[in-house]
Design a protein around this motif. Structure first.
Motif, PDB file in Angstrom:
ATOM      1  N   ILE A   8       0.824  -1.179   0.149  1.00 53.28           N
ATOM      2  CA  ILE A   8      -0.148  -0.183  -0.077  1.00 53.28           C
ATOM      3  C   ILE A   8       0.834   1.250  -0.174  1.00 53.28           C
ATOM      4  CG2 ILE A   8      -1.617   1.351   1.280  1.00 53.28           C
ATOM      5  CD1 ILE A   8      -2.581  -1.398   2.285  1.00 53.28           C
ATOM      6  N   ARG A   9       0.499   1.990  -0.937  1.00 51.71           N
ATOM      7  CA  ARG A   9       1.577   3.296  -1.159  1.00 51.71           C
ATOM      8  C   ARG A   9       0.590   4.622  -0.975  1.00 51.71           C
ATOM      9  NH1 ARG A   9       6.032   3.707  -3.568  1.00 51.71           N
ATOM     10  NH2 ARG A   9       6.629   5.950  -4.094  1.00 51.71           N
ATOM     11  N   TYR A  10       0.820   5.398  -0.200  1.00 47.75           N
ATOM     12  CA  TYR A  10       0.373   6.934  -0.070  1.00 47.75           C
ATOM     13  C   TYR A  10       1.092   7.651  -0.749  1.00 47.75           C
ATOM     14  CZ  TYR A  10      -2.399   4.464   3.341  1.00 47.75           C
ATOM     15  OH  TYR A  10      -3.246   3.694   3.958  1.00 47.75           O
ATOM     16  N   THR A  11       0.741   8.226  -1.953  1.00 52.03           N
ATOM     17  CA  THR A  11       1.639   9.260  -2.666  1.00 52.03           C
ATOM     18  C   THR A  11       1.963  10.369  -2.066  1.00 52.03           C
ATOM     19  OG1 THR A  11       0.534   8.196  -4.721  1.00 52.03           O
ATOM     20  CG2 THR A  11       1.500  10.643  -4.983  1.00 52.03           C
ATOM     21  N   GLU A  12       1.223  10.976  -1.345  1.00 50.98           N
ATOM     22  CA  GLU A  12       1.506  12.325  -0.544  1.00 50.98           C
ATOM     23  C   GLU A  12       2.477  12.164   0.099  1.00 50.98           C
ATOM     24  OE1 GLU A  12      -2.331  13.356   1.611  1.00 50.98           O
ATOM     25  OE2 GLU A  12      -3.099  14.095  -0.458  1.00 50.98           O
ATOM     26  N   ARG A  13       2.774  10.983   0.929  1.00 49.33           N
ATOM     27  CA  ARG A  13       3.938  10.501   1.964  1.00 49.33           C
ATOM     28  C   ARG A  13       5.062   9.892   1.150  1.00 49.33           C
ATOM     29  NH1 ARG A  13       2.455   5.609   5.458  1.00 49.33           N
ATOM     30  NH2 ARG A  13       3.080   4.573   3.478  1.00 49.33           N
ATOM     31  N   ASP A  14       4.807   9.127   0.208  1.00 47.26           N
ATOM     32  CA  ASP A  14       5.888   8.319  -0.314  1.00 47.26           C
ATOM     33  C   ASP A  14       6.346   8.577  -1.985  1.00 47.26           C
ATOM     34  OD1 ASP A  14       5.688   6.458   1.822  1.00 47.26           O
ATOM     35  OD2 ASP A  14       4.015   5.415   0.916  1.00 47.26           O
ATOM     36  N   GLY A  15       5.536   9.538  -2.436  1.00 48.89           N
ATOM     37  CA  GLY A  15       5.538   9.850  -3.674  1.00 48.89           C
ATOM     38  C   GLY A  15       5.132   9.282  -4.937  1.00 48.89           C
ATOM     39  N   HIS A  16       5.404   9.570  -6.124  1.00 49.13           N
ATOM     40  CA  HIS A  16       4.729   8.668  -7.107  1.00 49.13           C
ATOM     41  C   HIS A  16       5.307   7.365  -7.151  1.00 49.13           C
ATOM     42  CE1 HIS A  16       1.824  11.784  -8.550  1.00 49.13           C
ATOM     43  NE2 HIS A  16       2.836  12.683  -8.351  1.00 49.13           N
TER      44      HIS A  16
END
Length: 67
Positions: A8-16
């Motif tokens: 699970i990836r959160y773009t706001e936290r981890d980037g694209h």
């Protein structure tokens, strides 16, 4: 042996998400990528993966369009 890994990836936290990240998650393996999301993102990932040697048959995309 087959396995499935859910990340699970959160773009706001981890980037694209980048194609390199998908290919380096399991060094030496050719992953089978299953994608569901916006068409532009799919096109960018597909192009990045193909340019790094992933065969087109290993990129799978849902057949619907997001609005």
């Amino acid at each position: 042996m087959s396995s499935v890994t859910l990340n699970i990836r959160y773009t706001e936290r981890d980037g694209h998400l980048q194609a390199d990240e998908l290919l380096t998650a399991n060094p030496g393996a050719k992953p089978s990528i299953w994608f569901c999301g916006p068409q532009g993102f799919a096109d960018a990932l597909r192009a990045g993966l193909r340019s790094r040697g992933l065969p087109a048959r290993l990129f799978h995309q849902e057949a619907f369009q997001m609005r």
